[in-house]
Motif scaffolding. Sequence first.
Motif, PDB file in Angstrom:
ATOM      1  N   TYR A   1       1.313  -1.252   0.033  1.00  0.00           N
ATOM      2  CA  TYR A   1       0.002   0.667  -0.044  1.00  0.00           C
ATOM      3  C   TYR A   1       0.907   0.962  -0.028  1.00  0.00           C
ATOM      4  CZ  TYR A   1      -3.359  -3.718   1.422  1.00  0.00           C
ATOM      5  OH  TYR A   1      -3.611  -5.072   1.027  1.00  0.00           O
ATOM      6  N   VAL A   2       0.459   2.122  -1.064  1.00  0.00           N
ATOM      7  CA  VAL A   2       2.008   3.305  -0.658  1.00  0.00           C
ATOM      8  C   VAL A   2       1.256   4.256  -0.088  1.00  0.00           C
ATOM      9  CG1 VAL A   2       2.331   4.884  -2.712  1.00  0.00           C
ATOM     10  CG2 VAL A   2       1.844   2.713  -3.972  1.00  0.00           C
ATOM     11  N   THR A   3      -0.598   4.848  -0.137  1.00  0.00           N
ATOM     12  CA  THR A   3      -0.159   6.036   1.025  1.00  0.00           C
ATOM     13  C   THR A   3      -0.443   6.194   1.605  1.00  0.00           C
ATOM     14  OG1 THR A   3      -2.059   6.564   0.011  1.00  0.00           O
ATOM     15  CG2 THR A   3      -0.703   7.326  -1.848  1.00  0.00           C
ATOM     16  N   THR A   4      -1.385   4.192   2.230  1.00  0.00           N
ATOM     17  CA  THR A   4      -1.416   4.227   3.748  1.00  0.00           C
ATOM     18  C   THR A   4      -0.187   3.813   4.523  1.00  0.00           C
ATOM     19  OG1 THR A   4      -3.457   3.230   2.886  1.00  0.00           O
ATOM     20  CG2 THR A   4      -2.878   2.855   5.300  1.00  0.00           C
ATOM     21  N   GLU A   5       0.038   5.314   5.504  1.00  0.00           N
ATOM     22  CA  GLU A   5       1.625   5.167   5.932  1.00  0.00           C
ATOM     23  C   GLU A   5       1.217   4.323   7.326  1.00  0.00           C
ATOM     24  OE1 GLU A   5       1.850   9.586   7.489  1.00  0.00           O
ATOM     25  OE2 GLU A   5       3.126   8.914   9.338  1.00  0.00           O
ATOM     26  N   TYR A   6       0.391   3.644   7.877  1.00  0.00           N
ATOM     27  CA  TYR A   6       0.407   3.027   8.798  1.00  0.00           C
ATOM     28  C   TYR A   6       0.971   1.517   8.551  1.00  0.00           C
ATOM     29  CZ  TYR A   6      -4.293   0.852   7.604  1.00  0.00           C
ATOM     30  OH  TYR A   6      -5.448   0.644   7.101  1.00  0.00           O
ATOM     31  N   GLU A   7       1.306   1.164   7.479  1.00  0.00           N
ATOM     32  CA  GLU A   7       1.546   0.437   6.078  1.00  0.00           C
ATOM     33  C   GLU A   7       2.484   0.112   6.321  1.00  0.00           C
ATOM     34  OE1 GLU A   7      -0.279  -3.180   5.469  1.00  0.00           O
ATOM     35  OE2 GLU A   7      -2.487  -1.846   5.620  1.00  0.00           O
ATOM     36  N   TRP A   8       3.362   1.360   5.983  1.00  0.00           N
ATOM     37  CA  TRP A   8       4.884   1.657   5.909  1.00  0.00           C
ATOM     38  C   TRP A   8       5.352   1.061   7.892  1.00  0.00           C
ATOM     39  CZ3 TRP A   8       6.772   1.384   1.754  1.00  0.00           C
ATOM     40  CH2 TRP A   8       6.465   1.412   0.575  1.00  0.00           C
ATOM     41  N   ASN A   9       5.763  -0.239   8.047  1.00  0.00           N
ATOM     42  CA  ASN A   9       5.959  -0.419   9.293  1.00  0.00           C
ATOM     43  C   ASN A   9       7.951  -0.584   9.685  1.00  0.00           C
ATOM     44  OD1 ASN A   9       6.396  -2.539   7.029  1.00  0.00           O
ATOM     45  ND2 ASN A   9       7.109  -4.352   8.766  1.00  0.00           N
ATOM     46  N   ILE A  10       8.629  -0.346   8.759  1.00  0.00           N
ATOM     47  CA  ILE A  10      10.040   0.624   8.762  1.00  0.00           C
ATOM     48  C   ILE A  10      10.049   1.641   8.430  1.00  0.00           C
ATOM     49  CG2 ILE A  10      12.863  -0.474   8.796  1.00  0.00           C
ATOM     50  CD1 ILE A  10      11.619  -3.223   8.402  1.00  0.00           C
ATOM     51  N   TRP A  11      10.976   2.345   9.250  1.00  0.00           N
ATOM     52  CA  TRP A  11      10.864   3.695   9.608  1.00  0.00           C
ATOM     53  C   TRP A  11      12.571   4.554   9.769  1.00  0.00           C
ATOM     54  CZ3 TRP A  11       7.813   7.883   8.253  1.00  0.00           C
ATOM     55  CH2 TRP A  11       5.703   7.334   7.758  1.00  0.00           C
ATOM     56  N   GLY A  12      13.083   4.691   8.747  1.00  0.00           N
ATOM     57  CA  GLY A  12      14.190   5.423   8.922  1.00  0.00           C
ATOM     58  C   GLY A  12      14.177   6.901   9.560  1.00  0.00           C
ATOM     59  N   LYS A  13      15.741   7.735  10.134  1.00  0.00           N
ATOM     60  CA  LYS A  13      15.219   8.781  10.883  1.00  0.00           C
ATOM     61  C   LYS A  13      15.070  10.033   9.413  1.00  0.00           C
ATOM     62  CE  LYS A  13      18.060   7.830  15.268  1.00  0.00           C
ATOM     63  NZ  LYS A  13      19.399   8.019  15.841  1.00  0.00           N
ATOM     64  N   GLY A  14      14.936  10.141  10.099  1.00  0.00           N
ATOM     65  CA  GLY A  14      14.310  11.662   8.221  1.00  0.00           C
ATOM     66  C   GLY A  14      15.821  12.709   8.057  1.00  0.00           C
ATOM     67  N   THR A  15      16.108  12.907   6.501  1.00  0.00           N
ATOM     68  CA  THR A  15      16.866  13.346   6.142  1.00  0.00           C
ATOM     69  C   THR A  15      16.219  14.822   6.181  1.00  0.00           C
ATOM     70  OG1 THR A  15      18.795  13.847   4.992  1.00  0.00           O
ATOM     71  CG2 THR A  15      16.863  12.331   3.955  1.00  0.00           C
ATOM     72  N   LEU A  16      16.768  16.031   6.465  1.00  0.00           N
ATOM     73  CA  LEU A  16      16.107  17.265   6.582  1.00  0.00           C
ATOM     74  C   LEU A  16      16.807  17.586   4.549  1.00  0.00           C
ATOM     75  CD1 LEU A  16      14.688  19.971   7.023  1.00  0.00           C
ATOM     76  CD2 LEU A  16      16.968  20.856   7.980  1.00  0.00           C
ATOM     77  N   VAL A  17      15.953  18.594   4.107  1.00  0.00           N
ATOM     78  CA  VAL A  17      16.323  19.068   2.695  1.00  0.00           C
ATOM     79  C   VAL A  17      16.085  20.447   2.484  1.00  0.00           C
ATOM     80  CG1 VAL A  17      15.784  19.135   0.226  1.00  0.00           C
ATOM     81  CG2 VAL A  17      15.692  16.661   1.836  1.00  0.00           C
ATOM     82  N   THR A  18      16.385  21.133   2.506  1.00  0.00           N
ATOM     83  CA  THR A  18      15.725  22.518   2.430  1.00  0.00           C
ATOM     84  C   THR A  18      16.440  23.340   1.249  1.00  0.00           C
ATOM     85  OG1 THR A  18      16.490  22.873   5.172  1.00  0.00           O
ATOM     86  CG2 THR A  18      16.875  24.712   3.684  1.00  0.00           C
ATOM     87  N   VAL A  19      15.783  23.547   0.786  1.00  0.00           N
ATOM     88  CA  VAL A  19      15.953  23.969  -0.934  1.00  0.00           C
ATOM     89  C   VAL A  19      15.527  25.724  -0.812  1.00  0.00           C
ATOM     90  CG1 VAL A  19      14.862  24.444  -3.139  1.00  0.00           C
ATOM     91  CG2 VAL A  19      14.602  22.635  -1.459  1.00  0.00           C
ATOM     92  N   SER A  20      16.114  26.468  -0.674  1.00  0.00           N
ATOM     93  CA  SER A  20      16.206  27.608  -0.638  1.00  0.00           C
ATOM     94  C   SER A  20      15.626  28.521  -1.675  1.00  0.00           C
ATOM     95  CB  SER A  20      17.460  28.510  -0.707  1.00  0.00           C
ATOM     96  OG  SER A  20      18.477  28.047  -1.582  1.00  0.00           O
ATOM     97  N   SER A  21      14.872  29.991  -2.154  1.00  0.00           N
ATOM     98  CA  SER A  21      14.944  30.666  -3.622  1.00  0.00           C
ATOM     99  C   SER A  21      16.115  31.742  -3.649  1.00  0.00           C
ATOM    100  CB  SER A  21      13.239  31.411  -3.145  1.00  0.00           C
ATOM    101  OG  SER A  21      14.181  32.153  -1.541  1.00  0.00           O
TER     102      SER A  21
END
Length: 127
Positions: free
Chosen positions: A107-127
């Motif tokens: 399931y793609v967009t069903t968040e609870y189906e994704w059972n393994i999560w990594g720590k996030g990585t920050l992406v910052t896009v400046s204008s």
Amino acid sequence: VQLQASGGGLVQAGGSLRLSCAASGFTLDNYAMGWFRQAPGKEREAVSAISPSADATYIADSLEGRASISSDNAKTTVYFQMNNLKPEDTAIYYCVAQGPLRHGTWYVTTEYEWNIWGKGTLVTVSS
């Protein structure tokens, strides 16, 4: 069982980034992989996913034509390439895995189906 994301950073609008997600403790043979992101003040959303055999991929409408997802032959790392980045792409990006899959269903967009999560990585896009 862990996911380690890397590749985030600061980039100017119009630039590119490639996020990587390395799986440890398992291979991707029976796991779908994907990316969610959460922008400041917004809900977390699915932005990309790839099937275990890499024959099916998903890219959110907001990134359609600007992003692609792939996996390596060893099936331990997933890559998320983003081009022509916009300030609205600024977010924390989370690598996720879903599995082991039953009957190949995922399931793609069903968040609870994704059972393994990594720590996030920050992406910052400046204008």
